[in-house]
Every structure is written in C-alpha cells, then in structure tokens.
Design a protein around this motif. Sequence first.
Motif, PDB file in Angstrom:
ATOM      1  N   GLY A 109     -16.467  -8.436 -13.259  1.00  0.00           N
ATOM      2  CA  GLY A 109     -16.319  -9.498 -12.412  1.00  0.00           C
ATOM      3  C   GLY A 109     -17.655 -10.089 -11.746  1.00  0.00           C
ATOM      4  O   GLY A 109     -18.408  -9.106 -11.533  1.00  0.00           O
ATOM      5  N   LYS A 110     -17.738 -11.075 -11.612  1.00  0.00           N
ATOM      6  CA  LYS A 110     -19.128 -11.719 -11.111  1.00  0.00           C
ATOM      7  C   LYS A 110     -18.665 -12.543  -9.801  1.00  0.00           C
ATOM      8  O   LYS A 110     -19.570 -13.478  -9.513  1.00  0.00           O
ATOM      9  N   GLY A 111     -17.802 -12.444  -9.005  1.00  0.00           N
ATOM     10  CA  GLY A 111     -17.399 -13.081  -7.920  1.00  0.00           C
ATOM     11  C   GLY A 111     -18.109 -12.577  -6.793  1.00  0.00           C
ATOM     12  O   GLY A 111     -18.557 -11.418  -6.838  1.00  0.00           O
ATOM     13  N   ASP A 112     -18.119 -13.104  -5.520  1.00  0.00           N
ATOM     14  CA  ASP A 112     -18.438 -12.557  -4.278  1.00  0.00           C
ATOM     15  C   ASP A 112     -17.435 -11.737  -3.808  1.00  0.00           C
ATOM     16  O   ASP A 112     -17.789 -10.903  -3.061  1.00  0.00           O
ATOM     17  N   TYR A 113     -16.218 -11.869  -4.067  1.00  0.00           N
ATOM     18  CA  TYR A 113     -15.114 -11.029  -3.636  1.00  0.00           C
ATOM     19  C   TYR A 113     -14.153 -10.813  -4.650  1.00  0.00           C
ATOM     20  O   TYR A 113     -14.201 -11.390  -5.782  1.00  0.00           O
ATOM     21  N   LEU A 114     -13.232  -9.792  -4.487  1.00  0.00           N
ATOM     22  CA  LEU A 114     -12.330  -9.380  -5.630  1.00  0.00           C
ATOM     23  C   LEU A 114     -11.214  -8.888  -4.869  1.00  0.00           C
ATOM     24  O   LEU A 114     -10.980  -8.473  -3.515  1.00  0.00           O
ATOM     25  N   LEU A 115     -10.246  -9.095  -5.910  1.00  0.00           N
ATOM     26  CA  LEU A 115      -8.683  -8.849  -5.291  1.00  0.00           C
ATOM     27  C   LEU A 115      -7.933  -8.537  -6.359  1.00  0.00           C
ATOM     28  O   LEU A 115      -7.948  -9.021  -7.474  1.00  0.00           O
ATOM     29  N   PHE A 116      -7.076  -7.480  -6.428  1.00  0.00           N
ATOM     30  CA  PHE A 116      -6.326  -6.812  -7.629  1.00  0.00           C
ATOM     31  C   PHE A 116      -4.792  -7.303  -7.040  1.00  0.00           C
ATOM     32  O   PHE A 116      -4.290  -7.070  -6.197  1.00  0.00           O
ATOM     33  N   ILE A 117      -4.523  -7.999  -7.951  1.00  0.00           N
ATOM     34  CA  ILE A 117      -2.790  -8.615  -8.214  1.00  0.00           C
ATOM     35  C   ILE A 117      -2.580  -7.983  -9.601  1.00  0.00           C
ATOM     36  O   ILE A 117      -2.584  -8.701 -10.504  1.00  0.00           O
ATOM     37  N   ASN A 118      -1.744  -6.968  -9.586  1.00  0.00           N
ATOM     38  CA  ASN A 118      -1.329  -6.469 -10.937  1.00  0.00           C
ATOM     39  C   ASN A 118      -0.183  -6.857 -11.613  1.00  0.00           C
ATOM     40  O   ASN A 118       0.596  -7.580 -10.386  1.00  0.00           O
ATOM     41  N   ALA A 119       0.241  -6.507 -12.710  1.00  0.00           N
ATOM     42  CA  ALA A 119       1.422  -7.150 -13.185  1.00  0.00           C
ATOM     43  C   ALA A 119       2.815  -6.948 -12.452  1.00  0.00           C
ATOM     44  O   ALA A 119       3.054  -5.737 -11.977  1.00  0.00           O
ATOM     45  N   GLY A 120       3.537  -7.932 -12.306  1.00  0.00           N
ATOM     46  CA  GLY A 120       4.526  -7.972 -11.351  1.00  0.00           C
ATOM     47  C   GLY A 120       4.528  -8.368  -9.939  1.00  0.00           C
ATOM     48  O   GLY A 120       5.352  -8.649  -9.100  1.00  0.00           O
ATOM     49  N   ASP A 121       3.284  -8.294  -9.487  1.00  0.00           N
ATOM     50  CA  ASP A 121       2.859  -8.582  -8.173  1.00  0.00           C
ATOM     51  C   ASP A 121       2.256 -10.073  -7.985  1.00  0.00           C
ATOM     52  O   ASP A 121       2.222 -10.685  -9.061  1.00  0.00           O
ATOM     53  N   GLU A 122       2.388 -10.643  -6.818  1.00  0.00           N
ATOM     54  CA  GLU A 122       1.875 -12.081  -6.878  1.00  0.00           C
ATOM     55  C   GLU A 122       1.111 -12.413  -5.576  1.00  0.00           C
ATOM     56  O   GLU A 122       1.217 -11.662  -4.514  1.00  0.00           O
ATOM     57  N   LEU A 123       0.285 -13.352  -5.664  1.00  0.00           N
ATOM     58  CA  LEU A 123      -0.080 -14.007  -4.258  1.00  0.00           C
ATOM     59  C   LEU A 123       1.076 -14.594  -3.716  1.00  0.00           C
ATOM     60  O   LEU A 123       2.160 -15.183  -4.195  1.00  0.00           O
TER      61      LEU A 123
END
Length: 275
Positions: free
Chosen positions: A105-119
Amino acid sequence: MAHEITMKQEGGLRVKPDYAEFQLDTKLPKITIITVVFNGAEVLERTIQSIVNQSYVNTEYLVIDGGSTDGTTEILWKYNDYIEYWLSESDNGLYYAMNKALRLGKGDYLLFINAGDELYSLETLTEIFSQTKTNLPDVYYGDTLIIDPQGEPIGLRRLSPPETLTWKSLQQGMLVSHQSIIVSAKLAYNYDLQYRFSADFDWMLRVLKNATNIHNTHLIISRFMDGGLTKKNIKPGLKERFRIMRKNYGLLLTLYNHFMLSFRFWTYFAKNKRF
C-alpha cells in the motif's frame, strides 16, 4: 444489491465527474483499501463494487487472494481495470495476507474491507474525509452494520463504538469493527502472526496506543458479513484475546473484564438470539 460501475479511466486516475473537481481542490488524502479473499467468489463481487464505485476518487485498491479455486480469479480479471494491484497465490492465512498487503500500500490511510464485507454506502469515504480537511487525525472510526451472506441487513453490531475511543476502551471488547477503522499509514504495523484468530484485536490495540488524534465519524462505515474467522473459531479466539488483554491490562483487570463481557454477551444473546 450490486451497483453498476460508472467510472472511467483518465490518465491512470479513476474519475467520477460529479466529485473529481471537489476532491482535487481540497487535496483530500489518498486511502489504500485492501481486500483479502480465499474462495470467496459468491460474495467478492459485491465487495468490489462497493469500493470501486465510491464517490471518493483518491483511492488505491489492492486485493490479495490466497490461491482460490472457485472462480475468484475470474472475478478479479473482470474488475482488473478498477483494481490497482491484485495477486493470487497460496499463503499462510488471513493475517499473513494482510501483512503482504501492508507492504504494497502507498496511501496516506488504509482500510481493510475483506471479501463479503462492504463500505456502508457509495458516499462513505467522501463523508468521512469531508469532516476533517485540516489537522488530519491518526484514526477515523465508526459503527458497523451486520449483513447476511446475501447482503441483507441483520442489525447494528452488538458492541457499539464509544464516543471517545482510546486503547483502554478495548478492555470492554473490540468496540470498533476492524472494517470500520481507518488508520494512518504511519501506524500501519504488521499483524502479529503468533495470533491466528485475534491478531486484528492486538493490531488495533497497538494502533490506538500510538495514535494521538482519534476521530469519531459518527457514521456507519462498513457492512460486515456475519460469520468471520473469529466467530467460526470462538474458543481459540477467546483464548488469544485473553492473552492479548492480559499483556496490555494485567491479569486482575482482564479477569474482571472477561466476567463482565461474558455477562453482557449472554444477556444480549438471550434477548436478540444473535451475537
């Protein structure tokens, strides 16, 4: 419900015309969104669409597949133009794959949304990052909606986020879902692989201990599919969590808090028939 992809490619940047000018003008941060999957073909597409259709354009999307054999890679090829980087290879499990993604990852922030989950919605990231245009926090957090494997709502998560979150808050359990915490890349530690089922709890504790500015979005950030690794391995997961809490809070306080957690758990289960 699936969402139709409407984005187009312009000079390598994913652009949604209605939002691109606003986001470029305000110079909002880049967020790396990571999905880890293994044989998740039945649910992965819904996850991908909730991410690539976000109105917030300053994103980087990574998918780490553990060598699936069920059609997962065909779905990844379908969305190849909307994923910055994906790979499919055998690995040593969920947290190993998550560490692999952290290195990419190269972003300023990170978020894990794994398979089956959604925003939670297609506006979620825009709403979050519009709250703090200056003095960006180390951590954003919010609530979580539980969904079934078909994506239908079940209800809000049993443990709700506190008004003010610190590392001491987790004495009461994992009050914030891993899918509903957005962390500055400077606090993106590797997951401790000695924990097979609760490394996310240990990771969140370390993040919160070292964060100085933690922002409550007062939003539902994610939709979490009921099940998950820890829920499928409750007994070993609880043993690991006890070890982690003992290391951070001491034995006596951990024993007391586990008694209270058990009482609240069974009270909730008796009333709602779910946990």
